[in-house]
Write an enzyme that holds these catalytic residues in place. Sequence first.
Site, short mmCIF file in Angstrom:
data_model
loop_
_atom_site.label_atom_id
_atom_site.label_comp_id
_atom_site.label_asym_id
_atom_site.label_seq_id
_atom_site.Cartn_x
_atom_site.Cartn_y
_atom_site.Cartn_z
N PHE A 149 0.82 -1.23 0.00
CA PHE A 149 0.00 0.00 0.00
C PHE A 149 0.84 1.26 0.00
O PHE A 149 0.36 2.33 -0.39
CB PHE A 149 -0.94 -0.01 1.22
N LYS A 173 -1.08 -7.26 -9.17
CA LYS A 173 -2.06 -7.36 -8.09
C LYS A 173 -1.67 -6.30 -7.07
O LYS A 173 -0.84 -6.52 -6.20
CB LYS A 173 -1.99 -8.77 -7.48
N GLU A 176 -4.87 -3.94 -1.97
CA GLU A 176 -6.32 -3.69 -1.96
C GLU A 176 -6.67 -2.41 -1.19
O GLU A 176 -7.80 -1.96 -1.22
CB GLU A 176 -7.07 -4.90 -1.40
N ARG A 177 -5.66 -1.82 -0.51
CA ARG A 177 -5.95 -0.58 0.23
C ARG A 177 -5.78 0.65 -0.65
O ARG A 177 -6.36 1.69 -0.38
CB ARG A 177 -5.03 -0.48 1.44
N SER A 226 5.35 -6.88 3.48
CA SER A 226 5.93 -7.17 4.80
C SER A 226 6.74 -8.47 4.75
O SER A 226 6.51 -9.33 3.89
CB SER A 226 4.81 -7.27 5.83
N CYS A 281 9.57 1.87 3.67
CA CYS A 281 10.49 0.77 4.00
C CYS A 281 11.90 1.30 4.18
O CYS A 281 12.77 0.61 4.70
CB CYS A 281 10.47 -0.28 2.91
N GLU A 384 9.14 -3.97 13.23
CA GLU A 384 8.98 -2.83 12.32
C GLU A 384 7.69 -2.13 12.72
O GLU A 384 6.60 -2.70 12.59
CB GLU A 384 8.88 -3.33 10.87
#
Length: 499
Positions: A149, A173, A176-177, A226, A281, A384
């Site tokens: 995201f 893909k 979805e957020r 993640s 990240c 994290e």
Amino acid sequence: MQELTHFINGEHVKGTSGRFADVYNPSTGEIQAKVPLATVAEMDAAIAAAAEAQPAWAATNPQRRARVMMKFAALIEEHMDELSELVSREHGKTLPDGRGDVQRGLEVIEVCMGAPNMLKGEYMNDGGPGIDLYAMRQPLGVVAGITPFNFPAMIPLWKMGPALASGNAMILKPSERCPSTSLRLAELLKESGLPDGVLQVVNGDKEAVDTILDNETIQAVGFVGSTPIAQYIYGRACTNGKRAQCFGGAKNHMIIMPDADMDKAADALVGAGFGAAGERCMAISVAVPVGQKTADALIERLVPRIEKLKVGPYTAGADVDYGPVITAQAKDRINGLVNSGVEQGANLVVDGRDFSLQGYEDGFFVGPSLFDNVTPDMDIYQEEIFGPVLSTVRTETYEEALDLIMKNQYGNGTSIYTADGDTARDFANKVNVGMVGINFPIPVPLSYFTFGGWKKSAFGDLNQYGPDAFRFYTKTKTVTARWFSGIKDGGEFHFKQMD
Ligand code: NAD
């Protein structure tokens, strides 16, 4: 309520699963759209259609494919404001940061304009008597990109540029957020001349991802997200015989040496720790001052800077330093980790837990927090946090600071602030981290280098973008060729006498 779509065979296609995920406006907490979650059948059909489109795209000469990238880059520039707004609307980051998200993706597309140069292969004339060897780089076929995201434009662009320019078809893909930017980029690629079916944007969750991982047509998977999911996807993709590169989470440290310019180090830490609400990240989440005096001087400078930070919605304009985090769950998780830090004995110097913004009480805003005296056994050090929380781990020596970083499970980015070239050089040589900054807080390499972490920040061999990406998205085929003498020896080079 807006119902989003997939983008399959050059068209927006409604989902048929009846399953949807909510897409929030993180600033208000409202649901602004719903995104369809693909079934196994929908995903398999999109993959099959991509497989049909791919051979003709692979047979299109590399320069023509590169021209699609040129047009795409021009269209991204033209639509920069619109794309940045789309990023900010679903992610919540500020508009300048949304622009940076698009820009760092665009730079990879610019490198892809030169893809033919990366695809030339190798040639050895007379490797043996009359024997020539050449190695070709050929596309893999249909590949997949699965993206997070936190960079809704940049990371999909990092995936699609090299994959498509190399002659592959791609199933993307997105998260979805934040799915809308990928859908818009697919429209722009079509406008740039990409044939239908070569890029399929299929929205979904675990079901869609697992279908990608198990589908025999998919040759390679490029994942960013993640660490637990990266490791899972890497394992399952490899078991199924696919090529995989899976980039995961991070815990990035900055060493501050006693000879560093303390004001510059503090400025850098505030930007790198709290920018984009810490949802990067490459965010610096751990400051490692060397020596108690350095630590005191640093904390003294950090506190007023952090207390001055302006948190707000992207619509509030350039005044805002960072926006909300992505979901209510993310907010609760971050605040929970801050609580754990207090319980485990760290010193919470700036407390962002009770932050609330008038008019946006239901938004997912988290105030900035600064911890001092963090120790490596604490959860705030081990996990994290992916939020606006900066931890300080005090050390006595450079060696101790280096050792701390070396022992951390993650190895994405790191930085050192110092006036001593020798220390900086030693650090860059020894540290087991993929991307290193010297007096530079967020060392994301430019697009003609490559991006990738070490240790649990990346699974797989090759990095993202730059030359590595072209190696990842192509297979080498090596030909050893000999042509027997015959035609040449048998040839006649004078006019034949007519009998
Ligand atoms: P995430 O792992 O939750 O999701 C990433 C993708 O995986 C999404 O497309 C999601 O739909 C899918 N996914 C989620 N759960 C899944 C499951 N159980 N099975 C299969 N697929 C699943 O990550 P996120 O929250 O979207 O992104 C934030 C994370 O990404 C952070 O850890 C951050 O450090 C990391 N990140 C890493 C890099 C890098 O290059 N190393 C870059 C950006 C973000």
